[in-house]
Design a protein around this motif. Structure first.
Motif, PDB file in Angstrom:
ATOM      1  N   GLY A 192      28.815 -22.891 112.280  1.00  0.00           N
ATOM      2  CA  GLY A 192      29.847 -23.490 113.119  1.00  0.00           C
ATOM      3  C   GLY A 192      29.600 -23.203 114.590  1.00  0.00           C
ATOM      4  O   GLY A 192      29.686 -24.098 115.433  1.00  0.00           O
ATOM      5  N   VAL A 193      29.288 -21.957 114.889  1.00  0.00           N
ATOM      6  CA  VAL A 193      29.017 -21.564 116.273  1.00  0.00           C
ATOM      7  C   VAL A 193      27.802 -22.317 116.800  1.00  0.00           C
ATOM      8  O   VAL A 193      27.805 -22.826 117.920  1.00  0.00           O
ATOM      9  CB  VAL A 193      28.791 -20.036 116.375  1.00  0.00           C
ATOM     10  CG1 VAL A 193      28.267 -19.655 117.753  1.00  0.00           C
ATOM     11  CG2 VAL A 193      30.099 -19.298 116.079  1.00  0.00           C
ATOM     12  N   GLN A 194      26.759 -22.406 115.955  1.00  0.00           N
ATOM     13  CA  GLN A 194      25.534 -23.113 116.341  1.00  0.00           C
ATOM     14  C   GLN A 194      25.866 -24.562 116.693  1.00  0.00           C
ATOM     15  O   GLN A 194      25.410 -25.085 117.707  1.00  0.00           O
ATOM     16  CB  GLN A 194      24.536 -23.080 115.176  1.00  0.00           C
ATOM     17  CG  GLN A 194      23.111 -23.385 115.596  1.00  0.00           C
ATOM     18  CD  GLN A 194      22.504 -22.244 116.394  1.00  0.00           C
ATOM     19  OE1 GLN A 194      22.589 -21.096 115.988  1.00  0.00           O
ATOM     20  NE2 GLN A 194      21.902 -22.545 117.512  1.00  0.00           N
ATOM     21  N   ARG A 195      26.675 -25.200 115.852  1.00  0.00           N
ATOM     22  CA  ARG A 195      27.063 -26.590 116.095  1.00  0.00           C
ATOM     23  C   ARG A 195      27.823 -26.712 117.413  1.00  0.00           C
ATOM     24  O   ARG A 195      27.598 -27.630 118.193  1.00  0.00           O
ATOM     25  CB  ARG A 195      27.955 -27.080 114.949  1.00  0.00           C
ATOM     26  CG  ARG A 195      27.216 -28.102 114.096  1.00  0.00           C
ATOM     27  CD  ARG A 195      28.139 -28.691 113.037  1.00  0.00           C
ATOM     28  NE  ARG A 195      27.573 -28.456 111.724  1.00  0.00           N
ATOM     29  CZ  ARG A 195      28.266 -28.173 110.641  1.00  0.00           C
ATOM     30  NH1 ARG A 195      29.558 -28.100 110.687  1.00  0.00           N
ATOM     31  NH2 ARG A 195      27.655 -27.971 109.511  1.00  0.00           N
ATOM     32  N   LEU A 196      28.726 -25.762 117.632  1.00  0.00           N
ATOM     33  CA  LEU A 196      29.513 -25.750 118.875  1.00  0.00           C
ATOM     34  C   LEU A 196      28.587 -25.650 120.087  1.00  0.00           C
ATOM     35  O   LEU A 196      28.719 -26.401 121.052  1.00  0.00           O
ATOM     36  CB  LEU A 196      30.453 -24.544 118.874  1.00  0.00           C
ATOM     37  CG  LEU A 196      31.924 -24.866 118.657  1.00  0.00           C
ATOM     38  CD1 LEU A 196      32.695 -23.589 118.384  1.00  0.00           C
ATOM     39  CD2 LEU A 196      32.503 -25.553 119.869  1.00  0.00           C
ATOM     40  N   VAL A 197      27.639 -24.723 120.013  1.00  0.00           N
ATOM     41  CA  VAL A 197      26.694 -24.507 121.123  1.00  0.00           C
ATOM     42  C   VAL A 197      25.872 -25.766 121.362  1.00  0.00           C
ATOM     43  O   VAL A 197      25.718 -26.210 122.500  1.00  0.00           O
ATOM     44  CB  VAL A 197      25.769 -23.307 120.821  1.00  0.00           C
ATOM     45  CG1 VAL A 197      24.626 -23.243 121.823  1.00  0.00           C
ATOM     46  CG2 VAL A 197      26.577 -22.014 120.847  1.00  0.00           C
ATOM     47  N   ASP A 198      25.370 -26.363 120.267  1.00  0.00           N
ATOM     48  CA  ASP A 198      24.581 -27.590 120.399  1.00  0.00           C
ATOM     49  C   ASP A 198      25.417 -28.690 121.041  1.00  0.00           C
ATOM     50  O   ASP A 198      24.953 -29.394 121.939  1.00  0.00           O
ATOM     51  CB  ASP A 198      24.082 -28.056 119.021  1.00  0.00           C
ATOM     52  CG  ASP A 198      22.935 -27.192 118.521  1.00  0.00           C
ATOM     53  OD1 ASP A 198      22.393 -26.420 119.334  1.00  0.00           O
ATOM     54  OD2 ASP A 198      22.599 -27.285 117.335  1.00  0.00           O
ATOM     55  N   GLY A 199      26.657 -28.820 120.589  1.00  0.00           N
ATOM     56  CA  GLY A 199      27.546 -29.831 121.157  1.00  0.00           C
ATOM     57  C   GLY A 199      27.775 -29.591 122.640  1.00  0.00           C
ATOM     58  O   GLY A 199      27.720 -30.516 123.450  1.00  0.00           O
ATOM     59  N   ALA A 200      28.006 -28.345 123.005  1.00  0.00           N
ATOM     60  CA  ALA A 200      28.245 -27.998 124.406  1.00  0.00           C
ATOM     61  C   ALA A 200      27.006 -28.299 125.244  1.00  0.00           C
ATOM     62  O   ALA A 200      27.106 -28.865 126.335  1.00  0.00           O
ATOM     63  CB  ALA A 200      28.596 -26.512 124.517  1.00  0.00           C
ATOM     64  N   LYS A 201      25.830 -27.955 124.720  1.00  0.00           N
ATOM     65  CA  LYS A 201      24.575 -28.224 125.441  1.00  0.00           C
ATOM     66  C   LYS A 201      24.428 -29.716 125.686  1.00  0.00           C
ATOM     67  O   LYS A 201      24.077 -30.143 126.788  1.00  0.00           O
ATOM     68  CB  LYS A 201      23.375 -27.724 124.629  1.00  0.00           C
ATOM     69  CG  LYS A 201      23.094 -26.250 124.799  1.00  0.00           C
ATOM     70  CD  LYS A 201      21.809 -25.880 124.074  1.00  0.00           C
ATOM     71  CE  LYS A 201      21.638 -24.375 123.979  1.00  0.00           C
ATOM     72  NZ  LYS A 201      20.613 -24.006 123.021  1.00  0.00           N
ATOM     73  N   ARG A 202      24.699 -30.499 124.639  1.00  0.00           N
ATOM     74  CA  ARG A 202      24.568 -31.948 124.750  1.00  0.00           C
ATOM     75  C   ARG A 202      25.526 -32.471 125.819  1.00  0.00           C
ATOM     76  O   ARG A 202      25.164 -33.308 126.643  1.00  0.00           O
ATOM     77  CB  ARG A 202      24.885 -32.585 123.389  1.00  0.00           C
ATOM     78  CG  ARG A 202      24.000 -33.800 123.114  1.00  0.00           C
ATOM     79  CD  ARG A 202      24.152 -34.279 121.682  1.00  0.00           C
ATOM     80  NE  ARG A 202      23.429 -33.440 120.746  1.00  0.00           N
ATOM     81  CZ  ARG A 202      23.836 -33.142 119.528  1.00  0.00           C
ATOM     82  NH1 ARG A 202      24.979 -33.607 119.087  1.00  0.00           N
ATOM     83  NH2 ARG A 202      23.109 -32.390 118.755  1.00  0.00           N
TER      84      ARG A 202
END
Length: 59
Positions: free
Chosen positions: A31-41
């Motif tokens: 979940g955190v990884q997805r959040l980070v990826d989303g934020a980066k995008r």
């Protein structure tokens, strides 16, 4: 025999609890990884927009 059965049950419960914990931790990390990826995008898109606007203002 009954004594051992209770011990076995306790151990099994412990193992199941540990498995559940590990799975929960994995889910959390994902979940955190997805959040980070989303934020980066999002940040990437923002930069593009900002750069585009800056260019259009200069031009």
């Amino acid at each position: 025999m009954h004594k051992y059965q209770r011990l076995v049950n306790g151990v099994q419960r412990l193992v199941n609890g540990a498995k559940r914990l590990v799975n929960g931790a994995k889910r959390l990390v994902n979940g955190v990884q997805r959040l980070v990826d989303g934020a980066k995008r999002l940040i990437h898109e923002d930069k593009k927009l900002v750069n585009g606007n800056a260019l259009s203002v200069i031009v």
